[in-house]
Design an enzyme around this catalytic site. Structure first.
Site: not given
Ligand SMILES: *Cc1c(COP(=O)(O)O)cnc(C)c1O
Length: 395
Positions: A73, A155, A183, A205, A241, A329
């Site tokens: 993301g 989120n 989300q 994930h 890759t 984060c």
């Molecule tokens: C978790 C999240 C991300 C970041 O995604 P990652 O795959 O962990 O880098 C970005 N935006 C939102 C809204 C998220 O919840």
């Protein structure tokens, strides 16, 4: 046997679905070719990659050629914000970007990067429930605007933004719109066609797929400047890759999320109601944050004024329960959540907020146990905190 954890942090990440693992296994073992190789071993990997792309395109209602695979993301958001804005400016279209104050840091910090490069960025405020007003987007648009980026679902509080309405305003002004839909997957019907957006970020994930893989949908013909230099993979837009096994896993995870969405939403909704009612009964002074109705089913954000969410999180951790005190984060820093601040919450409310996020494997027994733990933890911590304030003369 270690005690079963009460995991209520699915919005931070989720375990792999066993069906996803099964789909990935051949590409972690037998099918190891480089999809860019011309020989038969490479062609097998290429085939898997392109099948995954087609399956995802049909899940998301876009064209296979509009999908760029990324590392997740964060990269997708960075590619969208930086890659589109820089390409638009290079084409002489302007240097103004519109976003909201409650975006994920992957968008906000990419916008800060643009500001350092001389762009002007408008950070739209939200209402007390976290909603962006489409009229405010319309009012902020100018002849110089080259990109609008508004998330689909927040989120931290789960508020669902009016993305189709904002996309329609952007289209009428010929300004591209990006949405971070990370989300939303599994919670809403994520449809590029129906939403009418020009760019959309996802990660695997957060919906039972592997970590470290995501995608960016980029509408055909949209100007885009790659962030990295390298080989010609992903139509010269994202070198390196491809992570074939992870991409196959993501295709499976997105497909399952799409198919099972109604069941997942009903399941989460029932559990969340039980959780929120339980908190209301046992800790009636707690305060819910976010929108009462325009929100996804799996997120509940609650403040326990008088209690530090950092200390509470650690106490709950000791008791066997995993929750979040803001975006994962930013945890580790003591800054109150930028989202709750944008909602106009006081420091006390913001610094005492916990996010509970539920998943398809959460059970009623988990919620019952969580309520017991909250009841035995929160009032005690609140009393301790009050005593500390009194003895320090700060009450
Ligand atoms: C978790 C999240 C991300 C970041 O995604 P990652 O795959 O962990 O880098 C970005 N935006 C939102 C809204 C998220 O919840």
């Amino acid at each position: 046997m270690p005690q079963r954890r009460i995991y209520l942090d699915y919005a931070a990440t989720s375990p792999l679905d066993p069906r996803v693992v099964e789909a990935m296994l051949p590409y972690l073992t037998d099918v190891y070719g480089n999809p860019s190789s011309l020989h038969a071993t490479g062609r097998r990997a290429r085939r898997a990659l392109e099948d995954a792309r087609e399956q995802i395109a049909s899940t998301l209602a876009c064209q296979p050629t509009e999908i760029l695979f990324t590392s997740g993301g964060t990269e997708s958001d960075n590619c969208a914000v930086l890659g589109i804005a820089r390409a638009q400016r290079a084409a002489g279209r302007g240097n103004h970007v519109i976003t909201s104050q409650i975006e994920h840091h992957a968008v906000l910090h990419a916008c800060a990067q643009l500001e350092a490069e001389g762009f002007r960025v408008t950070y739209l405020p939200v209402d007390a429930y976290g909603l962006v007003d489409p009229h405010a987007v319309a009012a902020a648009l100018s002849d110089n605007t080259v990109l609008v980026s508004i998330m689909a679902v927040n989120n931290e509080i789960g508020t669902v933004e009016p993305v189709p309405e904002i996309a329609s305003i952007c289209r009428s002004r010929d300004v591209p719109m990006h949405t971070d839909a990370v989300q939303a997957m599994g919670n809403l019907e994520v449809s590029v066609a129906t939403w009418g957006v020009d760019a959309l970020s996802l990660t695997a994930h957060k919906c039972y797929g592997p970590k470290g893989v995501g995608l960016l949908v980029l509408r055909q013909g949209l100007p885009f400047q790659p962030l990295m230099a390298g080989g010609g993979q992903e139509r010269e837009q994202r070198p390196g890759t491809e992570n074939v096994a992870a991409i196959v896993g993501m295709a499976a995870a997105l497909h399952i999320a799409h198919e099972e969405r109604a069941d997942r939403v009903a399941h989460a909704q029932a559990l969340r109601e039980r959780l929120e009612q339980g908190i209301e009964t046992r800790l009636p002074w707690a305060q819910k944050n976010g929108h009462p109705t325009r929100r996804v089913a799996n997120i509940s954000n609650v403040s326990f004024p008088g209690v530090s969410n950092e200390i509470l999180l650690l106490r709950l951790d000791l008791a066997g329960m995993d929750v979040s005190n803001g975006a994962a984060c930013t945890s580790g820093t003591v800054e109150p959540s930028h989202v709750l601040r944008a909602l106009g919450k006081s420091d006390e409310v913001a610094a005492s907020a916990l996010r509970f996020s539920l998943g398809k494997d959460t059970s009623h027994a988990d919620i019952a146990a969580a309520l017991e733990i909250l009841e035995s933890t929160v009032p005690a911590l609140r009393a301790e905190t009050a005593v500390t304030f009194e003895s320090s003369g700060l009450s």
